[in-house]
Enzyme design. Structure first.
Site, PDB file in Angstrom:
ATOM      1  N   GLY A 150     -66.972 104.068 -46.496  1.00 33.79           N
ATOM      2  CA  GLY A 150     -67.251 102.994 -45.470  1.00 33.79           C
ATOM      3  C   GLY A 150     -66.502 101.851 -45.662  1.00 33.79           C
ATOM      4  O   GLY A 150     -67.011 100.814 -45.171  1.00 33.79           O
TER       5      GLY A 150
ATOM      6  N   CYS B 178     -56.170  88.722 -45.974  1.00 31.81           N
ATOM      7  CA  CYS B 178     -54.966  87.961 -46.160  1.00 31.81           C
ATOM      8  C   CYS B 178     -54.868  86.620 -45.507  1.00 31.81           C
ATOM      9  O   CYS B 178     -54.535  85.502 -45.941  1.00 31.81           O
ATOM     10  CB  CYS B 178     -53.726  88.904 -45.940  1.00 31.81           C
ATOM     11  SG  CYS B 178     -53.142  89.989 -47.226  1.00 31.81           S
TER      12      CYS B 178
ATOM     13  N   HIS C 298     -68.079  93.539 -53.511  1.00 25.96           N
ATOM     14  CA  HIS C 298     -69.199  93.059 -52.984  1.00 25.96           C
ATOM     15  C   HIS C 298     -70.063  92.579 -54.262  1.00 25.96           C
ATOM     16  O   HIS C 298     -70.562  93.628 -54.937  1.00 25.96           O
ATOM     17  CB  HIS C 298     -69.941  93.784 -52.090  1.00 25.96           C
ATOM     18  CG  HIS C 298     -69.318  94.203 -50.909  1.00 25.96           C
ATOM     19  ND1 HIS C 298     -69.617  93.741 -49.463  1.00 25.96           N
ATOM     20  CD2 HIS C 298     -68.466  95.473 -50.554  1.00 25.96           C
ATOM     21  CE1 HIS C 298     -68.954  94.312 -48.684  1.00 25.96           C
ATOM     22  NE2 HIS C 298     -68.186  95.468 -49.362  1.00 25.96           N
TER      23      HIS C 298
ATOM     24  N   ASN D 239     -66.166  99.716 -51.727  1.00 26.81           N
ATOM     25  CA  ASN D 239     -66.028 100.670 -50.892  1.00 26.81           C
ATOM     26  C   ASN D 239     -64.602 101.072 -50.723  1.00 26.81           C
ATOM     27  O   ASN D 239     -63.740 100.428 -50.635  1.00 26.81           O
ATOM     28  CB  ASN D 239     -66.486 100.555 -49.256  1.00 26.81           C
ATOM     29  CG  ASN D 239     -68.121 100.286 -49.538  1.00 26.81           C
ATOM     30  OD1 ASN D 239     -68.979 100.636 -50.226  1.00 26.81           O
ATOM     31  ND2 ASN D 239     -68.475  99.026 -48.667  1.00 26.81           N
TER      32      ASN D 239
ATOM     33  N   HIS E 120     -61.854  94.685 -52.236  1.00 31.36           N
ATOM     34  CA  HIS E 120     -62.836  93.617 -52.416  1.00 31.36           C
ATOM     35  C   HIS E 120     -64.005  94.110 -53.121  1.00 31.36           C
ATOM     36  O   HIS E 120     -64.296  95.396 -52.892  1.00 31.36           O
ATOM     37  CB  HIS E 120     -63.290  92.981 -50.875  1.00 31.36           C
ATOM     38  CG  HIS E 120     -63.672  93.953 -50.082  1.00 31.36           C
ATOM     39  ND1 HIS E 120     -62.708  94.730 -49.150  1.00 31.36           N
ATOM     40  CD2 HIS E 120     -64.960  94.438 -49.528  1.00 31.36           C
ATOM     41  CE1 HIS E 120     -63.409  95.501 -48.369  1.00 31.36           C
ATOM     42  NE2 HIS E 120     -64.814  95.215 -48.501  1.00 31.36           N
TER      43      HIS E 120
HETATM   44  P1  AMP Z   1     -66.310  96.864 -46.345  1.00 29.77           P
HETATM   45  O1  AMP Z   1     -67.090  97.621 -45.416  1.00 29.77           O
HETATM   46  O2  AMP Z   1     -66.678  97.145 -47.709  1.00 29.77           O
HETATM   47  O3  AMP Z   1     -64.927  97.084 -45.907  1.00 29.77           O
HETATM   48  O4  AMP Z   1     -66.730  95.332 -46.235  1.00 29.77           O
HETATM   49  C1  AMP Z   1     -66.224  94.527 -45.331  1.00 29.77           C
HETATM   50  C2  AMP Z   1     -67.009  92.979 -45.336  1.00 29.77           C
HETATM   51  O5  AMP Z   1     -66.390  91.956 -44.975  1.00 29.77           O
HETATM   52  C3  AMP Z   1     -68.401  93.201 -44.185  1.00 29.77           C
HETATM   53  O6  AMP Z   1     -69.351  93.265 -45.431  1.00 29.77           O
HETATM   54  C4  AMP Z   1     -68.259  92.331 -43.550  1.00 29.77           C
HETATM   55  O7  AMP Z   1     -69.442  91.638 -43.254  1.00 29.77           O
HETATM   56  C5  AMP Z   1     -67.101  91.289 -44.125  1.00 29.77           C
HETATM   57  N1  AMP Z   1     -66.522  90.437 -43.277  1.00 29.77           N
HETATM   58  C6  AMP Z   1     -65.715  90.773 -42.281  1.00 29.77           C
HETATM   59  N2  AMP Z   1     -64.987  89.730 -41.688  1.00 29.77           N
HETATM   60  C7  AMP Z   1     -65.195  88.736 -42.539  1.00 29.77           C
HETATM   61  C8  AMP Z   1     -65.026  87.183 -42.393  1.00 29.77           C
HETATM   62  N3  AMP Z   1     -64.065  86.742 -41.538  1.00 29.77           N
HETATM   63  N4  AMP Z   1     -65.634  86.314 -43.248  1.00 29.77           N
HETATM   64  C9  AMP Z   1     -66.579  86.885 -44.090  1.00 29.77           C
HETATM   65  N5  AMP Z   1     -66.929  88.204 -44.288  1.00 29.77           N
HETATM   66  C10 AMP Z   1     -66.177  89.166 -43.433  1.00 29.77           C
HETATM   67 ZN    ZN Z   2     -54.649  91.889 -47.174  1.00 29.60          ZN
END
Ligand code: AMP
Ligand code: ZN
Length: 118
Positions: free
Chosen positions: A88, A5, A97, A82, A95
């Site tokens: 995980g 956010c 990926h 995820n 989101h």
């Molecule tokens: P998840 O484990 O599916 O919740 O993925 C979270 C993802 O967010 C991970 O791949 C992190 O590398 C990525 N992430 C965390 N903080 C940031 C950020 N500030 N900018 C870009 N990616 C981020």
């Molecule tokens: Zn949010």
């Protein structure tokens, strides 16, 4: 407020690749493939499990658009989301990926597919 956010509001910087009124795509800070984009709804919802149909439809079509924009729609790519602790999920804001730009190994993004890891 959650970290994604804050990214939507530009309170945390991100490397944006595409956006519209409802969705945003930006580079993952810790890429697991040559192309690793995170794709989110701008409105907070915790995960795939709680998202409504309109959000999932919009996010999915927007993801197709980002894949075309990144030039990987013909070569192929992988979309992962995820969910919760066992899934995980680290950031509790829905989101996808989007991974591509190389021939991805099965289970590249997680080793949980090998029998030794679960
Ligand atoms: P998840 O484990 O599916 O919740 O993925 C979270 C993802 O967010 C991970 O791949 C992190 O590398 C990525 N992430 C965390 N903080 C940031 C950020 N500030 N900018 C870009 N990616 C981020
Ligand atoms: Zn949010």
């Amino acid at each position: 407020m959650c970290i994604f956010c804050k990214i939507v509001r530009d309170e945390i910087p991100s490397n944006r690749v595409h956006e519209n009124d409802d969705f945003l795509a930006f580079h993952d800070i810790n890429p697991k493939a040559p192309i690793h984009i995170l794709i989110i709804p701008k409105a907070h919802t915790a995960s795939f499990a709680t998202a409504d149909a309109k959000t999932l439809e919009g996010l999915s079509l927007f993801t197709q658009e980002v894949a075309r924009l990144m030039g990987i729609d013909q070569s192929g790519y992988r979309v992962i989301t995820n969910i919760g602790e066992d899934g995980g999920q680290e950031v509790a804001h829905l989101h996808y990926h989007l991974l591509g730009g190389a021939k991805l190994r099965f289970g590249h993004f997680t080793d949980a597919n090998t029998k030794d890891n679960f």
